[in-house]
Design a protein around this motif. Sequence first.
Motif, PDB file in Angstrom:
ATOM      1  N   ASN A  17       0.862  -1.186   0.000  1.00 37.14           N
ATOM      2  CA  ASN A  17       0.000   0.000   0.000  1.00 37.14           C
ATOM      3  C   ASN A  17       0.894   1.229   0.000  1.00 37.14           C
ATOM      4  O   ASN A  17       1.542   1.532   0.999  1.00 37.14           O
ATOM      5  CB  ASN A  17      -0.905  -0.011   1.237  1.00 37.14           C
ATOM      6  CG  ASN A  17      -1.955   1.088   1.203  1.00 37.14           C
ATOM      7  OD1 ASN A  17      -1.664   2.240   0.898  1.00 37.14           O
ATOM      8  ND2 ASN A  17      -3.180   0.726   1.542  1.00 37.14           N
ATOM      9  N   TYR A  18       0.942   1.946  -1.113  1.00 30.69           N
ATOM     10  CA  TYR A  18       1.856   3.081  -1.236  1.00 30.69           C
ATOM     11  C   TYR A  18       1.513   4.211  -0.262  1.00 30.69           C
ATOM     12  O   TYR A  18       2.411   4.906   0.227  1.00 30.69           O
ATOM     13  CB  TYR A  18       1.843   3.605  -2.676  1.00 30.69           C
ATOM     14  CG  TYR A  18       2.464   2.654  -3.676  1.00 30.69           C
ATOM     15  CD1 TYR A  18       3.633   1.964  -3.377  1.00 30.69           C
ATOM     16  CD2 TYR A  18       1.880   2.433  -4.921  1.00 30.69           C
ATOM     17  CE1 TYR A  18       4.196   1.087  -4.288  1.00 30.69           C
ATOM     18  CE2 TYR A  18       2.440   1.566  -5.843  1.00 30.69           C
ATOM     19  CZ  TYR A  18       3.603   0.889  -5.516  1.00 30.69           C
ATOM     20  OH  TYR A  18       4.167   0.018  -6.424  1.00 30.69           O
ATOM     21  N   TRP A  19       0.246   4.420   0.015  1.00 23.43           N
ATOM     22  CA  TRP A  19      -0.120   5.473   0.959  1.00 23.43           C
ATOM     23  C   TRP A  19       0.379   5.146   2.362  1.00 23.43           C
ATOM     24  O   TRP A  19       0.981   5.979   3.039  1.00 23.43           O
ATOM     25  CB  TRP A  19      -1.638   5.676   0.963  1.00 23.43           C
ATOM     26  CG  TRP A  19      -2.126   6.548   2.091  1.00 23.43           C
ATOM     27  CD1 TRP A  19      -2.710   6.143   3.249  1.00 23.43           C
ATOM     28  CD2 TRP A  19      -2.048   7.978   2.161  1.00 23.43           C
ATOM     29  NE1 TRP A  19      -3.015   7.232   4.046  1.00 23.43           N
ATOM     30  CE2 TRP A  19      -2.613   8.364   3.394  1.00 23.43           C
ATOM     31  CE3 TRP A  19      -1.561   8.965   1.306  1.00 23.43           C
ATOM     32  CZ2 TRP A  19      -2.715   9.699   3.796  1.00 23.43           C
ATOM     33  CZ3 TRP A  19      -1.653  10.303   1.699  1.00 23.43           C
ATOM     34  CH2 TRP A  19      -2.218  10.654   2.926  1.00 23.43           C
ATOM     35  N   LYS A  20       0.156   3.921   2.802  1.00 21.04           N
ATOM     36  CA  LYS A  20       0.530   3.565   4.172  1.00 21.04           C
ATOM     37  C   LYS A  20       2.038   3.552   4.369  1.00 21.04           C
ATOM     38  O   LYS A  20       2.527   3.811   5.482  1.00 21.04           O
ATOM     39  CB  LYS A  20      -0.071   2.209   4.535  1.00 21.04           C
ATOM     40  CG  LYS A  20      -1.587   2.264   4.692  1.00 21.04           C
ATOM     41  CD  LYS A  20      -2.158   0.946   5.181  1.00 21.04           C
ATOM     42  CE  LYS A  20      -3.664   1.064   5.417  1.00 21.04           C
ATOM     43  NZ  LYS A  20      -4.268  -0.210   5.896  1.00 21.04           N
ATOM     44  N   ALA A  46      -5.932   5.704   1.469  1.00 22.17           N
ATOM     45  CA  ALA A  46      -5.436   4.381   1.859  1.00 22.17           C
ATOM     46  C   ALA A  46      -5.970   3.312   0.914  1.00 22.17           C
ATOM     47  O   ALA A  46      -5.223   2.416   0.481  1.00 22.17           O
ATOM     48  CB  ALA A  46      -5.831   4.080   3.306  1.00 22.17           C
ATOM     49  N   ASP A  47      -7.261   3.396   0.584  1.00 23.63           N
ATOM     50  CA  ASP A  47      -7.829   2.437  -0.384  1.00 23.63           C
ATOM     51  C   ASP A  47      -7.164   2.598  -1.756  1.00 23.63           C
ATOM     52  O   ASP A  47      -6.866   1.610  -2.434  1.00 23.63           O
ATOM     53  CB  ASP A  47      -9.334   2.659  -0.521  1.00 23.63           C
ATOM     54  CG  ASP A  47     -10.106   2.264   0.730  1.00 23.63           C
ATOM     55  OD1 ASP A  47      -9.552   1.530   1.577  1.00 23.63           O
ATOM     56  OD2 ASP A  47     -11.272   2.698   0.864  1.00 23.63           O
ATOM     57  N   GLY A  49      -4.148   3.822  -2.395  1.00 20.02           N
ATOM     58  CA  GLY A  49      -2.774   3.336  -2.337  1.00 20.02           C
ATOM     59  C   GLY A  49      -2.687   1.829  -2.453  1.00 20.02           C
ATOM     60  O   GLY A  49      -1.715   1.292  -3.011  1.00 20.02           O
ATOM     61  N   GLU A  50      -3.708   1.136  -1.959  1.00 21.67           N
ATOM     62  CA  GLU A  50      -3.752  -0.319  -2.071  1.00 21.67           C
ATOM     63  C   GLU A  50      -3.985  -0.744  -3.520  1.00 21.67           C
ATOM     64  O   GLU A  50      -3.306  -1.648  -4.037  1.00 21.67           O
ATOM     65  CB  GLU A  50      -4.864  -0.858  -1.166  1.00 21.67           C
ATOM     66  CG  GLU A  50      -4.959  -2.376  -1.113  1.00 21.67           C
ATOM     67  CD  GLU A  50      -3.902  -3.024  -0.240  1.00 21.67           C
ATOM     68  OE1 GLU A  50      -3.809  -4.270  -0.255  1.00 21.67           O
ATOM     69  OE2 GLU A  50      -3.155  -2.302   0.457  1.00 21.67           O
ATOM     70  N   GLY A  53      -0.870   0.066  -5.629  1.00 21.88           N
ATOM     71  CA  GLY A  53       0.259  -0.804  -5.314  1.00 21.88           C
ATOM     72  C   GLY A  53       0.111  -2.220  -5.802  1.00 21.88           C
ATOM     73  O   GLY A  53       1.103  -2.955  -5.879  1.00 21.88           O
ATOM     74  N   HIS A  54      -1.099  -2.621  -6.106  1.00 22.47           N
ATOM     75  CA  HIS A  54      -1.332  -3.990  -6.576  1.00 22.47           C
ATOM     76  C   HIS A  54      -1.753  -4.003  -8.048  1.00 22.47           C
ATOM     77  O   HIS A  54      -0.923  -4.193  -8.932  1.00 22.47           O
ATOM     78  CB  HIS A  54      -2.389  -4.665  -5.694  1.00 22.47           C
ATOM     79  CG  HIS A  54      -1.921  -4.936  -4.297  1.00 22.47           C
ATOM     80  ND1 HIS A  54      -1.799  -3.952  -3.337  1.00 22.47           N
ATOM     81  CD2 HIS A  54      -1.516  -6.086  -3.695  1.00 22.47           C
ATOM     82  CE1 HIS A  54      -1.348  -4.476  -2.210  1.00 22.47           C
ATOM     83  NE2 HIS A  54      -1.166  -5.778  -2.405  1.00 22.47           N
TER      84      HIS A  54
END
Length: 621
Positions: A17-20, A46-47, A49-50, A53-54
Amino acid sequence: MGSGIDYGEFDEGRHVNYWKLDRTLQRELRRASDAEAFEWGEPRLADFGEVIGHTVADNADYVDDHGPELRTYDKYGDVQNFVRYPAEQFESDELVYEAGIVADAFEAPPGRDEPMPVSHFLATLQLLCYADAGFGCPVAMTAGAALVLERFDDGDLEPYYQGLVSRDYDELIEGAMFLTEEQGGSDVGANETTARYDEKGDCWRLTGEKWFCSNIDAEGTLALARAEGAPAGTDGLSMFLVPHSDPDEGVLTKGDRREFEGPPPGEALNDQRYRRLKDKLGTIAVPTGEVEFEETKASLVGEREAGFRQMTEMLNLERLANAAASCGVMGRALLESKVQAATREAFGRTIDEFPLMRADLVDMAVDYEAATAYVHEVGRLFSERERARRNGETGDGGSQGAGDETDDYRLLRLLIPIAKLRTGRMAVDTASYAMEIQGGNGYVDDFVTNRLLRDAQVLPIWEGTENVLSLDVVRALEREDAYEPFAAAVEARLDSIAHPAIADAAETVAEEYDALTEALVALASEDPEYAQLSAKRLAHYCFEVFTAALLLEEAQTDLENGDGRTALVAQRFVATELEDRAARGITGGDRFVLEAFESIVRYAPVDPETVSETVTETADN
């Protein structure tokens, strides 16, 4: 106080997750936003970034290998202007646009009474560019086109505006800007595309060529052209909206195009020809090509011969978006480097245990901190100006008038070109060194650093080269007295510094601020040729002084709140960018990067009481 991040837990900088993982972006957006907007936006980021990232990160690699293809003609030789995209690009498009990346900054999202600030858009775009800076281009241009129509359209183009800001992918249209012509380049006033009004068709018709057209098949493209009888140069340019489809048939949305299951029929298209796609080094996700207008139907945007002024408003957002994209590339390159250094072993140790690698990672991290802090401070100012304009508080009603004489506007006129020119260069340097950290793997297509460097290389070029932007900085200083609000912003930040741990750094910045002021006074007495010769050095100097003061202000706040990490970041930035060190620092015994590695690179918290000790110890050793 929390803990640092163990990058040894990851295999690479994807499927995360790039945001986290990006505590720098979290901190800067929290600072740049009001509490309510950040609270609303944080779970959505956050959602996002997930997802980036995937799914989007994986799709981006596939699209880089299997990019868009242009089929200008059908099998009968008729123009069809069909760009074929991989299915993975459509999947990413739908995920990203329906997350509200553009819409939320223009129309109040569900659960809110007003749009999100532009700062939220920039943060979302930065996360997207962790995965694909090429895809960031059409997203930024869609936002830019929406801004132009929101500010300058009299209502005739409302269906296009609604398409640009749609949260429903089937109702969405993308934007583009066809500005560059082969003979003009950055000299926009040399544009030769002409416009004539067709009374019978009740539309404008454009004729000419555009040379570097990114997102070539966008449904809503903005273009500059010169109407019959208009003066030469930029004063005679008007802005037009040029649809991909025949405007008489209505707005062609993504859903409409999907229903065709192939190219739309020729009668549904506008009269233009997509000549070819550029064979580019990077940013493969966005098709860039050459377009010939042939009595192409278009609609005038706003007033005649106001196109250049409208373009500058669009460019302000585009340049800021380019800077956010640069930060995204830097963030991904840094993440890949941290993971590689924490997992790659040499001589029985992970390579992040070696002093040289620790120094490199610290300085890459500090560069990222500086770029992100600067960009989101400018984003904060831009957001405040847009909020004031929408609330009718600027007095300009969206035009270039008295409301644009404010200190905030003059400051933005200086800070925005600097943001773009500095971060674009930083993205190239960071991506290049990230490739080196990967070793030979970094140079081959199987690893993402290869693509990061190829994508980064366009960031100093898009929306104005470094030389063009440097001259724009000089114009902002000379013609709009932008240094006055700049000076006030720097002085206010330096006046806020009280903690002894950062007192020496603040003194260094104050001295450099005085020197910068002296340099401007000296340039004022020089001939224009010498002023141009100094423009690039001046622009970078402004960035360094402003960013140093900004980081120190943040450090002061964080120290008061019990965390000294930002103080170490500010210390390092000042030392590397503004301090003169004897013998290039070799004889000084400075071990700062070894002492500060865990905090700066892995986000380990720092007790404020230890900051002064760290600085003193490294200086005395």
